[in-house]
Design a protein around this motif. Structure first.
Motif, PDB file in Angstrom:
ATOM      1  N   THR A 105      -4.107   1.140  -3.051  1.00  0.00           N
ATOM      2  CA  THR A 105      -3.700   1.919  -1.879  1.00  0.00           C
ATOM      3  C   THR A 105      -2.924   1.025  -0.919  1.00  0.00           C
ATOM      4  O   THR A 105      -3.025  -0.213  -0.980  1.00  0.00           O
ATOM      5  CB  THR A 105      -4.908   2.506  -1.142  1.00  0.00           C
ATOM      6  OG1 THR A 105      -5.710   1.441  -0.602  1.00  0.00           O
ATOM      7  CG2 THR A 105      -5.759   3.358  -2.082  1.00  0.00           C
ATOM      8  N   PHE A 106      -2.196   1.654  -0.026  1.00  0.00           N
ATOM      9  CA  PHE A 106      -1.440   0.885   0.954  1.00  0.00           C
ATOM     10  C   PHE A 106      -2.386   0.100   1.858  1.00  0.00           C
ATOM     11  O   PHE A 106      -2.187  -1.085   2.109  1.00  0.00           O
ATOM     12  CB  PHE A 106      -0.563   1.824   1.786  1.00  0.00           C
ATOM     13  CG  PHE A 106       0.360   1.101   2.721  1.00  0.00           C
ATOM     14  CD1 PHE A 106       1.561   0.585   2.271  1.00  0.00           C
ATOM     15  CD2 PHE A 106       0.028   0.918   4.050  1.00  0.00           C
ATOM     16  CE1 PHE A 106       2.419  -0.107   3.126  1.00  0.00           C
ATOM     17  CE2 PHE A 106       0.874   0.240   4.908  1.00  0.00           C
ATOM     18  CZ  PHE A 106       2.071  -0.271   4.438  1.00  0.00           C
ATOM     19  N   LEU A 107      -3.436   0.746   2.344  1.00  0.00           N
ATOM     20  CA  LEU A 107      -4.377   0.085   3.253  1.00  0.00           C
ATOM     21  C   LEU A 107      -5.148  -1.021   2.547  1.00  0.00           C
ATOM     22  O   LEU A 107      -5.551  -2.006   3.173  1.00  0.00           O
ATOM     23  CB  LEU A 107      -5.351   1.104   3.845  1.00  0.00           C
ATOM     24  CG  LEU A 107      -6.145   0.652   5.079  1.00  0.00           C
ATOM     25  CD1 LEU A 107      -5.199   0.377   6.234  1.00  0.00           C
ATOM     26  CD2 LEU A 107      -7.175   1.703   5.476  1.00  0.00           C
ATOM     27  N   GLY A 108      -5.364  -0.873   1.224  1.00  0.00           N
ATOM     28  CA  GLY A 108      -6.115  -1.876   0.489  1.00  0.00           C
ATOM     29  C   GLY A 108      -5.290  -3.070   0.062  1.00  0.00           C
ATOM     30  O   GLY A 108      -5.837  -4.061  -0.444  1.00  0.00           O
ATOM     31  N   ALA A 109      -3.976  -3.019   0.265  1.00  0.00           N
ATOM     32  CA  ALA A 109      -3.100  -4.130  -0.128  1.00  0.00           C
ATOM     33  C   ALA A 109      -3.233  -5.288   0.852  1.00  0.00           C
ATOM     34  O   ALA A 109      -3.638  -5.109   2.010  1.00  0.00           O
ATOM     35  CB  ALA A 109      -1.655  -3.655  -0.193  1.00  0.00           C
ATOM     36  N   ALA A 110      -2.889  -6.477   0.394  1.00  0.00           N
ATOM     37  CA  ALA A 110      -2.903  -7.654   1.267  1.00  0.00           C
ATOM     38  C   ALA A 110      -1.949  -7.447   2.441  1.00  0.00           C
ATOM     39  O   ALA A 110      -0.954  -6.724   2.337  1.00  0.00           O
ATOM     40  CB  ALA A 110      -2.501  -8.896   0.468  1.00  0.00           C
TER      41      ALA A 110
END
Length: 377
Positions: A105-110
């Protein structure tokens, strides 16, 4: 029949060129987000040109829905875990995802991956502009003239400062100038601001202070604008008008310079707006862009593409403004996250996004009002 004929002319003369220019700019902007997201390993569920109901589209093997939507005034890339087209996180959906999917997910990306993905949209707009200018310079070259004065207008700032025909302008406020366009560009965004003009006369240099006069000018299409002028003119004999041809590498360099001129010109205009040296009625919206697209289309494809380059830089720059809901607003949150070591809370982000949306809508309403006033006036 007259009404139908007029409507068809308006559609092909203004709306069609406007949609071509806007679609090109939006597609490239969103493609920047898409490519950076894919490279970063972030899942992408939708790529849309336009907003609202889908007109047609297809789903690729990666699960991305590519579509053309009904309202052709923008576009978006929707990442895995987004609630809507504005990339608002869907926290409930995120909580329900398994750990392996949450990382996609976008939020879970670094943090750096999110920042690169967001910044890639505006960067793509700058790249588009540079590419258009480079192609134009490669094909047509660039017409330039030496900054030599052929005529000094009576009653002008230049006459008052002592400028004479035959003078060569070599610097403005200490910045060297090589062409007459350099002079025009520098002076036009400095109405009522004293500048120091360095001239060369008979082998000697002189510094002449003068204040450009704020003057309303009308272009070939009847559009009015306020610019600073000092009252000098060049001609073929004095300026040695000529076309300079560029190789591919040189053309790219010139494209970078031309794009940078648009950036600095935008900031100069905003500074003049704040200080009251220029009126806010020159700030245009979609109606004015549509009008400009139609006008440029009458001059040919090259002129329309150059307008697209100017607008692409402007949209890229606008998106980098630190306003929530814009790309620059997201980057601002990421900067705060990098400093704090943790993201800004969902509640604070929601409030900021609401404020940002209100500011963007106010700007759109103001720009559209300027457009309507221009048409009625």
């Amino acid at each position: 029949m007259e009404f139908l004929s007029g409507s068809a002319g308006f559609l092909t003369g203004y709306i069609l060129p406007f949609l071509i220019v806007l679609t090109l700019i939006v597609f490239v902007h969103e493609m920047g987000h898409y490519l950076a997201g894919r490279w970063s390993g972030i899942g992408i569920t939708a790529f849309s040109v336009g907003f609202g109901p889908e007109l047609f589209g297809f789903t690729d093997r990666h699960g991305t829905r590519w579509k053309l939507s009904a309202i052709p005034l923008g576009g978006y890339v929707k990442f895995l875990g987004d609630e809507d087209a504005a990339s608002t996180p869907d926290y409930d959906a995120l909580a329900a995802l398994p750990e392996t999917e949450r990382k996609r997910t976008f939020l879970g990306a670094a943090l750096w991956k999110r920042a690169v993905t967001v910044a890639a949209g505006p960067i793509a707009n700058f790249v588009l502009a540079i590419a258009i200018f480079a192609v134009m310079f490669s094909i047509y070259g660039r017409q330039i003239a030496d900054p030599v004065v052929a005529e000094v207008r009576a009653g002008s700032a230049a006459e008052a400062a002592g400028v004479r025909p035959g003078d060569l302008l070599v610097a403005l406020d200490g910045h060297p100038v090589a062409t007459f366009d350099d002079v025009r560009r520098y002076v036009s965004v400095r109405p009522e601001i004293e500048i120091l003009v360095t001239i060369s006369r008979n082998g000697e240099t002189r510094d002449l202070p003068m204040v450009p006069e704020r003057t309303e000018m009308t272009d070939q299409f009847g559009n009015k604008m306020e610019l600073g002028i000092i009252g000098i003119v060049t001609n073929q004999e004095a300026g040695n008008f000529r076309v300079v041809e560029y190789g591919p590498v040189e053309a790219v360099g010139q494209g970078v310079i031309q794009s940078w001129h648009i950036v600095t010109g935008t900031f100069d205009y905003l500074a003049n707006l704040v200080t009251g040296r220029m009126k806010a009625d020159q700030l245009g919206g979609p109606i004015r862009v549509a009008q400009a697209s139609g006008q440029m289309a009458t001059l040919g494809v090259a002129a329309l593409l150059q307008l697209a380059a100017v607008l692409s830089v402007s949209i890229g720059l606008l998106n980098l403004m630190p306003v929530p809901v814009l790309d620059g607003g997201h980057l601002m949150f990421y900067a705060v996250e990098a400093i704090r070591g943790r993201p800004v809370g969902p509640g604070a982000q929601e409030i900021a996004f609401r404020i940002g949306m209100a500011l963007v809508l106010m700007l759109m309403v103001f720009a559209t009002w300027n457009d309507i006033s221009m048409l009625l006036g």
